[in-house]
Design a protein around this motif. Structure first.
Motif, PDB file in Angstrom:
ATOM      1  N   VAL A  50       0.881  -1.176   0.000  1.00 23.29           N
ATOM      2  CA  VAL A  50       0.000   0.000   0.000  1.00 23.29           C
ATOM      3  C   VAL A  50       0.914   1.219   0.000  1.00 23.29           C
ATOM      4  N   THR A  51       1.073   1.809  -1.176  1.00 22.34           N
ATOM      5  CA  THR A  51       1.943   2.971  -1.319  1.00 22.34           C
ATOM      6  C   THR A  51       1.198   4.082  -2.046  1.00 22.34           C
ATOM      7  N   VAL A  52       1.720   5.274  -1.917  1.00 21.50           N
ATOM      8  CA  VAL A  52       1.100   6.426  -2.561  1.00 21.50           C
ATOM      9  C   VAL A  52       1.150   6.293  -4.080  1.00 21.50           C
ATOM     10  N   ASP A  53       2.257   5.767  -4.608  1.00 15.79           N
ATOM     11  CA  ASP A  53       2.337   5.634  -6.065  1.00 15.79           C
ATOM     12  C   ASP A  53       1.381   4.574  -6.589  1.00 15.79           C
ATOM     13  N   ARG A  54       1.004   3.605  -5.773  1.00 14.62           N
ATOM     14  CA  ARG A  54       0.001   2.615  -6.189  1.00 14.62           C
ATOM     15  C   ARG A  54      -1.371   3.281  -6.343  1.00 14.62           C
ATOM     16  N   ILE A  55      -1.643   4.287  -5.521  1.00 17.67           N
ATOM     17  CA  ILE A  55      -2.931   4.987  -5.564  1.00 17.67           C
ATOM     18  C   ILE A  55      -2.949   6.058  -6.654  1.00 17.67           C
ATOM     19  N   PHE A  56      -1.860   6.809  -6.804  1.00 16.92           N
ATOM     20  CA  PHE A  56      -1.880   7.993  -7.659  1.00 16.92           C
ATOM     21  C   PHE A  56      -1.192   7.849  -9.018  1.00 16.92           C
ATOM     22  N   THR A  57      -0.634   6.671  -9.319  1.00 11.36           N
ATOM     23  CA  THR A  57      -0.016   6.484 -10.636  1.00 11.36           C
ATOM     24  C   THR A  57      -0.573   5.217 -11.288  1.00 11.36           C
ATOM     25  N   ALA A  58      -0.305   5.070 -12.571  1.00 13.51           N
ATOM     26  CA  ALA A  58      -0.752   3.883 -13.313  1.00 13.51           C
ATOM     27  C   ALA A  58       0.344   2.816 -13.373  1.00 13.51           C
ATOM     28  N   LYS A  59       1.376   2.979 -12.576  1.00 12.90           N
ATOM     29  CA  LYS A  59       2.536   2.088 -12.605  1.00 12.90           C
ATOM     30  C   LYS A  59       2.170   0.615 -12.358  1.00 12.90           C
ATOM     31  N   TYR A  60       1.180   0.360 -11.519  1.00 15.03           N
ATOM     32  CA  TYR A  60       0.832  -1.011 -11.142  1.00 15.03           C
ATOM     33  C   TYR A  60      -0.371  -1.565 -11.900  1.00 15.03           C
ATOM     34  N   LEU A  61      -0.946  -0.791 -12.803  1.00 12.80           N
ATOM     35  CA  LEU A  61      -2.134  -1.223 -13.538  1.00 12.80           C
ATOM     36  C   LEU A  61      -1.730  -2.005 -14.781  1.00 12.80           C
ATOM     37  N   ASP A  62      -1.336  -3.239 -14.566  1.00 11.77           N
ATOM     38  CA  ASP A  62      -0.871  -4.108 -15.638  1.00 11.77           C
ATOM     39  C   ASP A  62      -1.967  -5.120 -15.975  1.00 11.77           C
ATOM     40  N   VAL A  63      -2.475  -5.074 -17.199  1.00 12.63           N
ATOM     41  CA  VAL A  63      -3.536  -6.004 -17.585  1.00 12.63           C
ATOM     42  C   VAL A  63      -3.013  -7.401 -17.899  1.00 12.63           C
ATOM     43  N   TRP A  64      -1.696  -7.566 -17.940  1.00 13.95           N
ATOM     44  CA  TRP A  64      -1.119  -8.858 -18.289  1.00 13.95           C
ATOM     45  C   TRP A  64      -0.643  -9.647 -17.075  1.00 13.95           C
ATOM     46  N   SER A  65      -0.943  -9.165 -15.859  1.00 17.23           N
ATOM     47  CA  SER A  65      -0.557  -9.919 -14.662  1.00 17.23           C
ATOM     48  C   SER A  65      -1.741 -10.001 -13.703  1.00 17.23           C
ATOM     49  N   ALA A  66      -1.730 -11.033 -12.888  1.00 14.30           N
ATOM     50  CA  ALA A  66      -2.819 -11.235 -11.920  1.00 14.30           C
ATOM     51  C   ALA A  66      -2.841 -10.112 -10.899  1.00 14.30           C
ATOM     52  N   ILE A  67      -1.685  -9.718 -10.400  1.00 14.18           N
ATOM     53  CA  ILE A  67      -1.612  -8.642  -9.406  1.00 14.18           C
ATOM     54  C   ILE A  67      -2.056  -7.318 -10.017  1.00 14.18           C
ATOM     55  N   GLY A  68      -1.772  -7.113 -11.302  1.00 15.93           N
ATOM     56  CA  GLY A  68      -2.251  -5.913 -11.984  1.00 15.93           C
ATOM     57  C   GLY A  68      -3.766  -5.860 -12.019  1.00 15.93           C
ATOM     58  N   TRP A  69      -4.397  -7.028 -12.222  1.00 16.34           N
ATOM     59  CA  TRP A  69      -5.850  -7.069 -12.249  1.00 16.34           C
ATOM     60  C   TRP A  69      -6.457  -6.865 -10.869  1.00 16.34           C
ATOM     61  N   VAL A  70      -5.711  -7.180  -9.833  1.00 20.53           N
ATOM     62  CA  VAL A  70      -6.184  -6.876  -8.475  1.00 20.53           C
ATOM     63  C   VAL A  70      -6.311  -5.363  -8.317  1.00 20.53           C
ATOM     64  N   ASP A  71      -5.304  -4.630  -8.770  1.00 18.40           N
ATOM     65  CA  ASP A  71      -5.359  -3.164  -8.710  1.00 18.40           C
ATOM     66  C   ASP A  71      -6.397  -2.608  -9.677  1.00 18.40           C
ATOM     67  N   ASN A  72      -6.481  -3.192 -10.873  1.00 22.36           N
ATOM     68  CA  ASN A  72      -7.490  -2.749 -11.836  1.00 22.36           C
ATOM     69  C   ASN A  72      -8.892  -2.918 -11.256  1.00 22.36           C
ATOM     70  N   ALA A  73      -9.124  -4.043 -10.598  1.00 23.07           N
ATOM     71  CA  ALA A  73     -10.434  -4.294  -9.994  1.00 23.07           C
ATOM     72  C   ALA A  73     -10.735  -3.271  -8.902  1.00 23.07           C
ATOM     73  N   ALA A  74      -9.732  -2.901  -8.116  1.00 20.54           N
ATOM     74  CA  ALA A  74      -9.935  -1.906  -7.062  1.00 20.54           C
ATOM     75  C   ALA A  74     -10.341  -0.561  -7.667  1.00 20.54           C
TER      76      ALA A  74
END
Length: 89
Positions: A50-74
């Motif tokens: 849980v970091t500020v860049d996870r909330i305010f940037t698109a750095k972790y929004l990866d549609v090709w990984s499972a963890i990316g879809w966790v953030d996309n879903a959020a």
């Protein structure tokens, strides 16, 4: 009886810039509050950070990984909840 302004006949629906600003601020606050809660849930369930860049940037929004879809879903859930809040605010 002729109505003036933008209310289209409804005297209660007049242009109110303070109300519009308050609604914008409220929706933004609720969006990031809900997003923070969802990222906390993701942290518990999926061990994501849980970091500020996870909330305010698109750095972790990866549609090709499972963890990316966790953030996309959020983001998507927060946006859907925000659209529901838009009805009430």
């Amino acid at each position: 009886n002729h109505s003036h302004g933008h209310g289209h006949g409804n005297p209660q629906a007049q242009f109110n810039p303070r109300l519009i600003l308050a609604q914008i601020i409220s929706l933004q606050a609720f969006h990031y509050f809900l997003l923070g809660i969802l990222f906390q849930i993701n942290h518990v369930l999926f061990a994501t950070t849980v970091t500020v860049d996870r909330i305010f940037t698109a750095k972790y929004l990866d549609v090709w990984s499972a963890i990316g879809w966790v953030d996309n879903a959020a983001i998507l859930i927060s946006s859907i909840l925000g659209s529901i809040l838009l009805v009430f605010i």
